[in-house]
Enzyme design. Structure first.
Site, PDB file in Angstrom:
ATOM      1  N   TYR A 155      15.685 118.075  12.104  1.00  0.00           N
ATOM      2  CA  TYR A 155      14.035 117.927  11.249  1.00  0.00           C
ATOM      3  C   TYR A 155      12.792 117.921  12.028  1.00  0.00           C
ATOM      4  CZ  TYR A 155      17.585 116.264   7.883  1.00  0.00           C
ATOM      5  OH  TYR A 155      18.625 116.170   7.032  1.00  0.00           O
ATOM      6  N   HIS A 202      13.271 121.622   1.003  1.00  0.00           N
ATOM      7  CA  HIS A 202      14.188 121.241   2.230  1.00  0.00           C
ATOM      8  C   HIS A 202      13.633 121.759   3.344  1.00  0.00           C
ATOM      9  CE1 HIS A 202      17.014 119.585  -0.743  1.00  0.00           C
ATOM     10  NE2 HIS A 202      16.872 120.664  -1.640  1.00  0.00           N
TER      11      HIS A 202
END
Length: 152
Positions: A22, A97
């Site tokens: 991330y 996403h």
């Protein structure tokens, strides 16, 4: 133009959580950069770990905003209720996403919300949010916010 960004569970930990997947930037820091990149757009940000609160927020803004970028996190793969909330509102929603969900575990390959969204952006890191905002900005110019053009 008013665009909302909604992040779901565990995304409050961006910058700390699994930086290999991330990244190391917090969403709050990224959001400030995004606001500077689109000064003519009123951007709002909401994050919650609770499914019902995400649904409540979709209901609250879904008839007054021009677009919504939704990263439902793990709820993407499990929440019929969020899917139904997207279907019930007027504002177009883009599914976001940060990671490429198709390069990850098999269960992440199924999105229950995608069919109710105007599009999906995945695997481009935080840049996916910028691309989503850019789509809505372009949509005003080219009038395809609800239905993208057909490139046949």
């Amino acid at each position: 133009m008013k665009i909302a960004i909604i992040n779901g569970p565990n995304l409050n930990l961006l910058g700390k959580r699994e930086p290999g997947i991330y990244g190391s930037e917090s969403f709050e820091d990224y959001f400030q950069k995004l606001q500077k990149s689109f000064p003519s757009v009123e951007l709002s940000y909401f994050q919650h770990n609770v499914e019902g609160e995400i649904i409540n927020y979709l209901h609250e803004i879904g008839f007054s905003y021009d677009g919504i970028l939704l990263n439902a996190g793990g709820y993407t793969h499990t929440s019929v209720a969020i899917r139904d909330a997207i279907a019930a509102i007027k504002a177009p929603v883009i599914e976001i996403h940060i990671s490429n969900v198709y390069a990850r575990e098999e269960f992440r390959h199924t999105s229950l919300i995608a069919a109710k969204c105007v599009g999906s952006i995945c695997g481009l890191g935080m840049n996916g949010y910028r691309l989503g905002v850019q789509h809505f900005v372009n949509s005003v110019e080219f009038d395809f916010a609800v239905k993208p053009p057909s490139f046949k």
